[in-house]
Design a protein around this motif. Structure first.
Motif, PDB file in Angstrom:
ATOM      1  N   SER A 148       0.680  -1.174  -0.168  1.00  6.52           N
ATOM      2  CA  SER A 148       0.336  -0.272  -0.118  1.00  6.52           C
ATOM      3  C   SER A 148       0.799   1.537  -0.237  1.00  6.52           C
ATOM      4  CB  SER A 148      -1.096  -0.463   1.315  1.00  6.52           C
ATOM      5  OG  SER A 148      -1.909  -1.385   1.444  1.00  6.52           O
ATOM      6  N   TRP A 149       1.850   1.699   1.083  1.00  5.14           N
ATOM      7  CA  TRP A 149       2.772   2.409   0.668  1.00  5.14           C
ATOM      8  C   TRP A 149       3.278   2.465  -0.810  1.00  5.14           C
ATOM      9  CZ3 TRP A 149       8.161   1.696   1.292  1.00  5.14           C
ATOM     10  CH2 TRP A 149       9.527   3.015   1.472  1.00  5.14           C
ATOM     11  N   LYS A 150       3.872   1.098  -1.290  1.00  7.89           N
ATOM     12  CA  LYS A 150       5.013   1.895  -2.757  1.00  7.89           C
ATOM     13  C   LYS A 150       3.621   2.016  -3.658  1.00  7.89           C
ATOM     14  CE  LYS A 150       8.973   0.356  -1.822  1.00  7.89           C
ATOM     15  NZ  LYS A 150       9.537   0.459  -1.871  1.00  7.89           N
ATOM     16  N   LEU A 151       1.873   1.583  -3.381  1.00 10.15           N
ATOM     17  CA  LEU A 151       1.416   2.066  -4.535  1.00 10.15           C
ATOM     18  C   LEU A 151       0.762   3.483  -4.127  1.00 10.15           C
ATOM     19  CD1 LEU A 151      -0.593  -0.519  -4.587  1.00 10.15           C
ATOM     20  CD2 LEU A 151       1.043  -0.059  -6.089  1.00 10.15           C
ATOM     21  N   GLY A 152       1.459   4.185  -2.810  1.00 13.43           N
ATOM     22  CA  GLY A 152       1.714   5.630  -2.941  1.00 13.43           C
ATOM     23  C   GLY A 152      -1.034   5.773  -1.192  1.00 13.43           C
ATOM     24  N   TRP A 153      -1.102   4.771  -1.221  1.00 16.13           N
ATOM     25  CA  TRP A 153      -2.057   4.342  -0.701  1.00 16.13           C
ATOM     26  C   TRP A 153      -2.050   5.115   0.545  1.00 16.13           C
ATOM     27  CZ3 TRP A 153      -4.227  -0.687  -2.669  1.00 16.13           C
ATOM     28  CH2 TRP A 153      -4.022  -0.463  -4.257  1.00 16.13           C
TER      29      TRP A 153
END
Length: 294
Positions: free
Chosen positions: A53-58
């Protein structure tokens, strides 16, 4: 805005209900009583999904100083105690019994604030905490399926939850956000539980588990990890948007919805009473609830 908050609260209640019922199914119906593996799996899935989720910017994860990370490690150790002891207790106790005992952690928090931090505490809040303690003390005499080991692990769970809340409040303000703290909890728990699986005998004991190769076991374990992650996200979001009293109300509503379907009449009455009392005790605290799991 009220509609948005209501939807968030209902989403939280749904995740809470589904997560705890899935955990109870794995622990009590399938009888997968290997907490280092079960909780290690949940924290692995939670950490993996949070990282994705962090990598996807969420979500946002911040690079924190090493000193803050090291200062948070005692809280992460208590988090391991919460989920490990909670898993052991939930596998042996009925859902409403577990929730009522879990609420006693508020008494520890209230007592510490009153006696150590010398905070002003209203008489109604003190009476509510004492009533909650008395209600929990009566449980062994009303429990037709009394299990000493279940109550023993519940006591450890209560101590860890109360200590975690106290430590969490004492570390404010900190650069670690709620998401940062949970990410550290996931990593620390995953590593510690992985190393503990062999000394506790869970690693090789699980090889004899009768449903090890059944799809319903695999599906339940996957669901428990995913639901635990969404429960964590909804809890963090709930605490960031709502006032502490409103947040506590939604949390306790979720407990009532989850436990009422499992409650015989005496425990239903206990739980409704503790629902009201715990709301009084919790209204000034954000609280922390885990996968049971808070």
């Amino acid at each position: 805005m009220n509609v948005r908050r209501s939807l968030l609260g209902l989403t939280f209640c749904t995740c809470y209900l589904a997560s705890h019922l899935t955990n109870k199914y794995v622990l009590s119906v399938l009888k997968f009583t290997y907490p280092t593996l079960f909780q290690g799996w949940q924290t692995f899935i939670g950490g993996l999904l949070l990282h994705m989720s962090w990598k996807l910017g969420w979500v946002e994860l911040h690079s924190s100083p090493r000193s803050d990370v090291l200062m948070w490690l005692p809280a992460s150790a208590l988090f391991v105690g919460i989920i490990y002891a909670g898993s052991k207790a939930l596998s042996r106790l009925a859902v409403p019994v577990f929730f009522i005992l879990h609420n006693v952690a508020e008494v520890l928090t209230c007592g510490y604030q009153k006696c150590v931090w010398k905070e002003k505490t209203s008489l109604s809040k003190i009476c509510s905490a004492l009533f909650l303690l008395a209600a929990a003390g009566c449980l062994p005499f009303q429990d037709s399926q009394f299990d000493p080991d279940g109550y023993f692990w519940a006591l450890i769970h209560i101590f860890c939850v109360g200590s975690y809340r106290i430590l969490r409040k004492s570390r404010k303000p900190t650069v670690l956000s709620d998401i940062d703290q949970q990410y550290l909890n996931y990593i620390f728990s995953m590593v510690l539980l992985a190393f503990a699986s062999h000394p506790t005998g869970d690693l090789f004991g699980a090889l004899d588990f009768p449903f090890l190769y059944f799809y319903r076991f695999h599906g339940s374990c996957c669901a428990s990890g995913v639901l635990g992650f969404f429960l964590m996200l909804s809890t963090v979001r709930l605490r960031s948007i709502l006032a502490p009293g409103q947040c506590a109300a939604w949390i306790l509503c979720a407990k009532v919805f989850t436990s009422e379907g499992h409650s015989p009449v005496p425990f239903s009455l206990f739980h409704v009473a503790c629902w009201h009392v715990s709301l009084t005790c919790c209204q000034d605290n954000k609280g922390v609830f885990t996968m049971s799991v808070d």
